[in-house]
Motif scaffolding. Structure first.
Motif, short mmCIF file in Angstrom:
data_model
loop_
_atom_site.label_atom_id
_atom_site.label_comp_id
_atom_site.label_asym_id
_atom_site.label_seq_id
_atom_site.Cartn_x
_atom_site.Cartn_y
_atom_site.Cartn_z
N ILE A 144 38.73 39.31 46.69
CA ILE A 144 37.48 39.98 46.36
C ILE A 144 36.66 39.09 45.42
CG2 ILE A 144 36.41 42.09 45.51
CD1 ILE A 144 38.22 42.46 47.94
N ASP A 145 35.41 38.85 45.80
CA ASP A 145 34.55 37.92 45.06
C ASP A 145 33.21 38.60 44.79
OD1 ASP A 145 33.62 35.63 43.87
OD2 ASP A 145 33.03 34.68 45.75
N PHE A 146 32.75 38.49 43.54
CA PHE A 146 31.48 39.07 43.12
C PHE A 146 30.50 37.93 42.86
CE2 PHE A 146 34.74 42.11 42.23
CZ PHE A 146 34.17 43.36 42.49
N THR A 147 29.38 37.93 43.58
CA THR A 147 28.41 36.84 43.50
C THR A 147 27.03 37.39 43.16
OG1 THR A 147 29.63 35.66 45.22
CG2 THR A 147 27.41 34.88 44.72
N THR B 46 47.53 27.73 34.17
CA THR B 46 48.38 28.87 34.51
C THR B 46 47.77 30.13 33.94
OG1 THR B 46 50.39 27.52 34.54
CG2 THR B 46 50.68 29.89 34.29
N ASN B 47 47.70 31.17 34.76
CA ASN B 47 47.12 32.45 34.36
C ASN B 47 48.20 33.33 33.73
OD1 ASN B 47 45.87 34.91 34.10
ND2 ASN B 47 45.37 35.16 36.25
N ASN B 48 48.15 33.48 32.41
CA ASN B 48 49.09 34.32 31.68
C ASN B 48 48.45 35.64 31.25
OD1 ASN B 48 51.12 32.26 31.69
ND2 ASN B 48 50.05 31.24 30.03
N SER B 49 47.30 35.97 31.81
CA SER B 49 46.57 37.15 31.36
C SER B 49 47.18 38.45 31.88
CB SER B 49 45.11 37.08 31.82
OG SER B 49 45.02 37.21 33.23
N GLY B 50 48.03 38.34 32.91
CA GLY B 50 48.59 39.55 33.52
C GLY B 50 47.63 40.26 34.44
N LYS B 51 46.49 39.62 34.73
CA LYS B 51 45.46 40.24 35.56
C LYS B 51 45.07 39.32 36.71
CE LYS B 51 43.51 42.40 31.42
NZ LYS B 51 42.35 42.43 30.51
N LEU B 52 44.76 39.93 37.85
CA LEU B 52 44.20 39.19 38.97
C LEU B 52 42.72 38.95 38.71
CD1 LEU B 52 44.19 38.02 41.87
CD2 LEU B 52 43.76 40.34 42.69
N LEU B 53 42.30 37.69 38.71
CA LEU B 53 40.90 37.34 38.48
C LEU B 53 40.30 36.88 39.81
CD1 LEU B 53 41.28 35.32 35.16
CD2 LEU B 53 40.98 37.78 35.48
N PRO B 54 39.49 37.73 40.46
CA PRO B 54 38.90 37.33 41.74
C PRO B 54 38.05 36.07 41.64
CG PRO B 54 38.68 39.69 41.41
CD PRO B 54 39.16 39.11 40.10
N HIS B 55 37.36 35.91 40.51
CA HIS B 55 36.51 34.73 40.34
C HIS B 55 36.48 34.40 38.85
CE1 HIS B 55 33.26 31.95 41.60
NE2 HIS B 55 32.83 32.14 40.37
N ALA B 56 37.28 33.42 38.45
CA ALA B 56 37.33 33.00 37.05
C ALA B 56 36.54 31.71 36.90
CB ALA B 56 38.78 32.80 36.60
N GLU B 57 35.50 31.76 36.09
CA GLU B 57 34.65 30.59 35.88
C GLU B 57 34.90 30.02 34.49
OE1 GLU B 57 29.94 29.26 36.17
OE2 GLU B 57 30.58 31.27 36.77
N GLY C 41 32.82 44.65 35.11
CA GLY C 41 34.10 44.27 34.52
C GLY C 41 35.29 44.81 35.29
N GLN C 42 35.09 45.88 36.08
CA GLN C 42 36.18 46.51 36.82
C GLN C 42 35.65 47.01 38.16
OE1 GLN C 42 38.69 49.10 34.05
NE2 GLN C 42 36.76 49.02 32.92
N TYR C 43 36.55 47.20 39.09
CA TYR C 43 36.13 47.77 40.37
C TYR C 43 37.26 48.59 40.97
CZ TYR C 43 38.77 44.31 43.13
OH TYR C 43 39.77 43.54 43.70
N LYS C 44 36.88 49.47 41.90
CA LYS C 44 37.82 50.35 42.58
C LYS C 44 37.40 50.46 44.04
CE LYS C 44 38.80 54.17 40.43
NZ LYS C 44 38.66 55.55 39.89
N LYS D 205 34.45 31.46 31.07
CA LYS D 205 33.03 31.79 30.94
C LYS D 205 32.68 33.15 31.51
CE LYS D 205 28.47 30.22 32.46
NZ LYS D 205 27.74 29.22 33.28
N LYS D 206 33.15 33.42 32.71
CA LYS D 206 32.66 34.60 33.43
C LYS D 206 33.50 35.83 33.14
CE LYS D 206 30.92 35.90 37.97
NZ LYS D 206 30.80 35.54 39.37
N ASN D 207 32.91 36.99 33.37
CA ASN D 207 33.63 38.24 33.22
C ASN D 207 34.90 38.26 34.04
OD1 ASN D 207 31.70 39.34 31.59
ND2 ASN D 207 30.77 40.63 33.16
N GLU D 208 35.92 38.89 33.52
CA GLU D 208 37.09 39.21 34.31
C GLU D 208 36.78 40.50 35.07
OE1 GLU D 208 40.55 39.49 31.86
OE2 GLU D 208 40.01 37.75 30.67
N VAL D 209 36.80 40.44 36.38
CA VAL D 209 36.55 41.64 37.18
C VAL D 209 37.91 42.17 37.62
CG1 VAL D 209 35.34 42.63 39.15
CG2 VAL D 209 34.36 40.67 37.94
N ILE D 210 38.31 43.29 37.07
CA ILE D 210 39.67 43.78 37.22
C ILE D 210 39.73 44.91 38.24
CG2 ILE D 210 41.66 44.69 35.98
CD1 ILE D 210 40.66 41.94 35.04
N LEU D 211 40.71 44.83 39.13
CA LEU D 211 40.96 45.92 40.08
C LEU D 211 41.67 47.05 39.35
CD1 LEU D 211 41.11 47.05 43.00
CD2 LEU D 211 43.30 45.86 43.23
#
Length: 220
Positions: free
Chosen positions: A130-133, A51-62, A201-204, A112-118
């Motif tokens: 949204i996925d960052f590869t 369960t994601n309790n981070s309060g953030k949308l993680l497009p790709h959580a590794e 780490g973030q995107y717009k 493991k991977k960065n949280e990429v936050i909108l």
């Protein structure tokens, strides 16, 4: 390594060939359950729920699963990914690990991977999946979709995606366009940004310009 974050999720004792364990994780993620099922003498199937309790949308959580024996010695590690990990949601995961399930006495799960936050989006458009590869050491591929909530049928909409590091410093930007973007519809897009995926780490998303489809002439 630069840009990498490691968050311990759990450390739970396991002792049999097929094990179900329930444990509380660190506050950002809750492990609902996990199982290690024997596939062969050298491989086990790992299944569970987070369960994601981070309060953030993680497009790709590794994540990484580390399996240990009774003495605390690392047996093997394996990764798994959860895409579009929405805040408050619970998602299933699975992976195959090169380890004898009977020898696994404890395990640890880490992000493991960065949280990429909108951090911002174009008005009347909603990002989806949204996925960052990684494309190379200096380029990253961005894939995803946008939902048109503008109440307008657009012949073409020109956007730009801007990516930042965790501190908010702009790393790169890239344009992309969507044609025949009808109101209420979701359309996919892709772009290439000149930045290492580890540094993002973030995107717009911003709308630069658009052209509306003229209404059809009224019939008499």
């Amino acid at each position: 390594m630069r840009g990498m974050r490691w968050i311990v999720v759990c450390l739970v004792m396991v002792s049999s060939m097929t094990v179900t364990s329930h444990a509380q994780a660190e506050e950002k993620f809750t492990l609902q359950y996990i199982e290690f099922n024997k596939i062969s003498r050298r491989h086990a199937k790992v299944m569970g729920k987070l369960t994601n309790n981070s309060g953030k949308l993680l497009p790709h959580a590794e994540f990484m699963i580390h399996a240990y024996d009774a003495a605390g010695t690392l047996i093997k590690s394996v990764s798994f990914a959860i895409r579009n990990f929405a805040p408050g949601s619970t998602r299933e995961f699975s992976a195959s690990i090169e380890a004898d399930a009977r020898k696994i006495a404890s395990h640890k799960i880490e992000l493991k991977k960065n949280e990429v936050i909108l951090i911002g989006t174009a008005k009347d458009f909603t990002p989806q999946g949204i996925d960052f590869t990684k494309y190379s050491r200096t380029y990253t591929k961005v894939h995803g979709g946008l939902l048109n909530n503008s109440a307008k049928d657009l012949r073409q909409a020109d956007f730009v995606i801007l990516v930042y590091d965790a501190a908010g410093n702009l790393k790169a930007s890239a344009p992309f366009s969507i044609r025949n973007f009808i109101k209420g519809s979701a359309r996919s897009f892709s772009a290439t940004v000149q930045a290492n995926v580890k540094d993002i780490g973030q995107y717009k998303l911003e709308l630069k310009q658009s052209w509306e489809i003229p209404p059809s002439p009224a019939e008499y």
